[in-house]
Design an enzyme around this catalytic site. Structure first.
Site, mmCIF file in Angstrom:
data_model
loop_
_atom_site.group_PDB
_atom_site.id
_atom_site.type_symbol
_atom_site.label_atom_id
_atom_site.label_comp_id
_atom_site.label_asym_id
_atom_site.label_seq_id
_atom_site.Cartn_x
_atom_site.Cartn_y
_atom_site.Cartn_z
ATOM 1 N N ARG A 46 10.359 7.363 8.694
ATOM 2 C CA ARG A 46 9.469 6.530 7.893
ATOM 3 C C ARG A 46 9.234 7.131 6.513
ATOM 4 O O ARG A 46 8.970 6.435 5.548
ATOM 5 C CB ARG A 46 8.153 6.433 8.689
ATOM 6 N N GLY A 73 -0.053 5.113 -0.443
ATOM 7 C CA GLY A 73 -1.006 6.196 -0.690
ATOM 8 C C GLY A 73 -2.494 5.899 -0.604
ATOM 9 O O GLY A 73 -3.293 6.802 -0.832
ATOM 10 N N TYR A 116 -7.039 11.695 14.577
ATOM 11 C CA TYR A 116 -6.424 10.654 13.754
ATOM 12 C C TYR A 116 -5.484 11.358 12.791
ATOM 13 O O TYR A 116 -5.897 12.239 12.047
ATOM 14 C CB TYR A 116 -7.502 9.867 12.981
ATOM 15 N N ARG A 117 -4.205 11.012 12.850
ATOM 16 C CA ARG A 117 -3.264 11.708 11.966
ATOM 17 C C ARG A 117 -2.357 10.725 11.242
ATOM 18 O O ARG A 117 -2.027 9.656 11.768
ATOM 19 C CB ARG A 117 -2.420 12.698 12.760
ATOM 20 N N GLY A 118 -1.957 11.119 10.047
ATOM 21 C CA GLY A 118 -1.017 10.308 9.276
ATOM 22 C C GLY A 118 0.326 10.325 9.973
ATOM 23 O O GLY A 118 0.701 11.319 10.596
ATOM 24 N N MET A 119 1.074 9.217 9.869
ATOM 25 C CA MET A 119 2.418 9.193 10.464
ATOM 26 C C MET A 119 3.361 10.075 9.647
ATOM 27 O O MET A 119 4.466 10.378 10.079
ATOM 28 C CB MET A 119 2.940 7.759 10.525
ATOM 29 N N CYS A 157 -3.596 9.734 4.004
ATOM 30 C CA CYS A 157 -2.381 9.816 3.186
ATOM 31 C C CYS A 157 -2.476 10.909 2.141
ATOM 32 O O CYS A 157 -3.517 11.063 1.504
ATOM 33 C CB CYS A 157 -2.156 8.516 2.415
ATOM 34 N N GLY A 193 0.837 -1.197 0.000
ATOM 35 C CA GLY A 193 0.000 0.000 0.000
ATOM 36 C C GLY A 193 0.865 1.238 0.000
ATOM 37 O O GLY A 193 1.684 1.428 0.901
ATOM 38 N N GLY A 201 -6.648 2.176 3.157
ATOM 39 C CA GLY A 201 -7.756 2.381 2.226
ATOM 40 C C GLY A 201 -8.993 1.554 2.521
ATOM 41 O O GLY A 201 -9.974 1.627 1.786
HETATM 42 P P1 XMP Z 1 -6.331 3.748 6.696
HETATM 43 O O1 XMP Z 1 -6.973 3.941 5.364
HETATM 44 O O2 XMP Z 1 -6.679 2.454 7.325
HETATM 45 O O3 XMP Z 1 -4.764 3.706 6.381
HETATM 46 O O4 XMP Z 1 -6.586 4.911 7.603
HETATM 47 C C1 XMP Z 1 -3.796 3.414 7.347
HETATM 48 C C2 XMP Z 1 -2.452 3.240 6.674
HETATM 49 O O5 XMP Z 1 -2.038 4.466 6.060
HETATM 50 C C3 XMP Z 1 -0.608 4.514 5.999
HETATM 51 N N1 XMP Z 1 -0.187 5.809 6.527
HETATM 52 C C4 XMP Z 1 0.192 6.846 5.771
HETATM 53 N N2 XMP Z 1 0.387 6.954 4.436
HETATM 54 N N3 XMP Z 1 0.968 9.232 4.714
HETATM 55 C C5 XMP Z 1 0.790 8.148 3.917
HETATM 56 O O6 XMP Z 1 0.977 8.267 2.698
HETATM 57 C C6 XMP Z 1 0.794 9.185 6.064
HETATM 58 O O7 XMP Z 1 0.950 10.191 6.764
HETATM 59 C C7 XMP Z 1 0.401 7.932 6.618
HETATM 60 N N4 XMP Z 1 0.171 7.528 7.898
HETATM 61 C C8 XMP Z 1 -0.194 6.224 7.788
HETATM 62 C C9 XMP Z 1 -0.098 3.359 6.808
HETATM 63 O O8 XMP Z 1 0.338 2.365 5.897
HETATM 64 C C10 XMP Z 1 -1.304 2.932 7.611
HETATM 65 O O9 XMP Z 1 -1.258 1.591 8.013
#
Ligand code: XMP
Length: 519
Positions: free
Chosen positions: A438, A338, A422-425, A343, A336, A378
């Site tokens: 990462r 994006g 909830y935030r992206g890493m 993401c 995965g 996703g």
């Molecule tokens: P869902 O859709 O379940 O996705 O909320 C979780 C997964 O998203 C990835 N992830 C990121 N991908 N930027 C990205 O492009 C980010 O900031 C980010 N944070 C998490 C990761 O694979 C996670 O399991």
């Protein structure tokens, strides 16, 4: 006649290989397809969701919570394992904190605590109290052993109090002759049944110590653990456990570099070694680009030292990426780039593959390399899980669980509604908190602004994890019932796909109604 109908079906509803080859060069994601039903003599509740991800790691349900700092810490990982899946504890915290979180999961329900914390008869109660405070133990009863590990007594919680601080453990403890014990040889073949029998016979006794023939301490049963395990055995979903009956738990590890740019091998190995000692079942090297030298080197380094450890690594979206990580020693490859709900990698960097096509491509390479794959990101509904599981061995989710109270973080109230962060890493705030590596950045580099590849968001507070998981599991079982698939392997064999247009997608969701209940 039947033959003719079979031919028509097989022209329209294609197997994975036929379907994805025909869609070339278009990339598809979950909503772009639907699965055809097949003759079934399987009821959803009869389906079996267990999956073996490596020699040492079996889950009852193929669902893993993401190693993200707003998704998985000890509470979530415990709840995930209790519901048959697994949580991966994130690494946006110190290594000591992460170890503590992992230990909490591993010691949550213990059939037999193999290595119980003990105290020595010469210590004072005050010292025991300090140890409880320092280590954050949630219990106050300790076996007392001498320097040769021989059992000499049991220190009960009710004497571990400040008012007895100056009294010695030897004076305060229950003496050896009054402590209930069982010989380790008497526990076989079923330790839980043996302990259960003991507690049923000895009313009011809450601890049973295990000793060997030399009277050396070998373990500890507690009544509450045994009761919890017995209750669980009546549940529909079995918890995911390791060979010692502890809940399974995974943890993410950073491929840390030194200032010279080289991998910080000692630090990585020390970190992994500490996690392994605390019983962690899998470690994950999660990055935005797993098909890269740094990730490969880190996986190889860990594999060379820990031959039997389950290593999850990623993320990739190509067959070559899968092969690369498999060769380096990973058992499970995360797929995965994006697709995640938070993401922005595709927007910022212009890269990434629609998730279902990526899973298909990776799955074909994984079959050849003998590794498993994890569909990561996703997934917004159980139907997506069914689609992913027609190709992948398990799924990983962040957003689906981030609203549960088991996820880290406070509940916020905004205009009468309740939310959790909830935030992206790869969001700025998460990278500053530690996850920059990462995404290939160095958080300490203040001269250059970090480029975010994720956003910070809110999720509405949802049901507790158990309820969310029950819904998801029910959905997967339903999907399997429609395929006549008794287990996940049969689901993969029986899956037939059709592409869906925008009109088809509209038709798939509730339409032309006023919906009163959004669930
Ligand atoms: P869902 O859709 O379940 O996705 O909320 C979780 C997964 O998203 C990835 N992830 C990121 N991908 N930027 C990205 O492009 C980010 O900031 C980010 N944070 C998490 C990761 O694979 C996670 O399991």
């Amino acid at each position: 006649m039947q033959k003719q109908n079979q031919i028509i079906d097989s022209l329209f509803y294609l197997s994975a290989d036929e379907f994805f080859n025909k869609t070339l060069p278009v990339g598809l994601t979950f909503d772009d397809i639907s699965l055809a039903t097949a003759y079934s003599d399987v009821l959803p509740r009869e389906t079996e969701l267990a999956v073996t991800l490596s020699q040492n790691l079996q889950l009852q349900v193929p669902i893993i919570s993401a190693d993200m700092d707003t998704v998985t810490e000890a509470k979530m990982a415990t709840a995930m394992a209790l519901n048959g899946g697994m949580g991966l504890i994130h690494y946006n915290m110190s290594e000591e904190e992460q170890l503590r979180e992992a230990s909490r999961v591993k010691s949550y329900v213990n059939g037999c605590i193999q290595d119980p914390v003990s105290v020595s008869p010469g210590s004072r109660i005050g010292e025991v109290l300090e140890m409880i405070e320092d280590k954050g133990y949630g219990f106050r009863t300790f076996p007392v052993v001498d320097e040769r590990k021989k059992l000499v007594g049991l220190l009960s919680g009710h004497v571990v109090r400040n008012r007895y601080a100056n009294i010695s453990v030897a004076e305060a403890m229950t003496k050896r002759e009054d402590v209930y014990t069982i010989l380790d040889s008497e526990m076989n073949p079923n330790p839980i049944a043996a302990a259960d029998k003991f507690f049923s016979k000895h009313l009011g006794i809450h601890k049973l110590l295990v000793v060997d023939k030399n009277d050396e301490l070998r373990g500890l049963f507690t009544l509450s653990d045994i009761e919890r395990i017995r209750e669980e055995s009546g549940n529909l979903v079995k918890p995911a456990r390791d060979s010692q009956f502890r809940l399974v738990c995974g943890a993410a590890v950073s491929a840390t570099r030194k200032t010279t740019g080289d991998l910080d091998k000692d630090r990585i190995l020390n970190h992994v070694s500490a996690l392994v000692s605390c019983g962690v079942d899998a470690i994950a090297i999660s990055t935005a680009h797993g098909h890269s030298q740094g990730v490969g080197d880190a996986v190889r380094l860990i594999r060379e030292t820990f031959k039997d450890l389950t290593i999850i690594a990623g993320n990739v979206t190509s067959g070559e990426g899968v092969e690369f990580l498999a060769k380096m020693g990973a058992n499970v490859i995360k797929v995965g780039q994006g697709p995640g709900s938070i993401c922005t990698t595709r927007i910022v960097a212009g890269v990434g593959i629609p998730q279902l096509t990526a899973i298909y491509v990776a799955s074909r390479a994984a079959q050849k390399c003998g590794v498993k794959i994890l569909a990561d990101g996703g997934i917004t509904k159980s139907g997506d899980m069914v689609k992913a599981l027609t190709l992948a061995d398990a799924v990983m989710c962040g957003g689906l669980f981030a609203g549960c109270r088991e996820a880290p973080g406070e509940i916020l109230e905004i205009n009468g509604k309740f939310y959790k962060q909830y935030r992206g890493m790869g969001s700025l705030s998460a990278m500053k908190a530690g996850s920059a590596a990462r995404y290939g950045h160095d958080a300490k580099d203040n001269h250059r602004k970090l480029t975010a590849e994720g956003v910070e968001a809110l999720k509405e507070v949802s049901d507790p994890l158990e309820v969310v998981m029950r819904q998801l599991i029910g959905g997967i079982q339903s999907g399997m019932g429609y395929h006549g698939a008794r287990n996940l392997k049969e689901l993969q064999q029986k899956a037939r796909y059709i592409q869906v247009t925008a009109a088809g997608q509209r038709e798939s969701a509730p339409h032309d109604i006023i919906q009163v209940n959004k669930k």
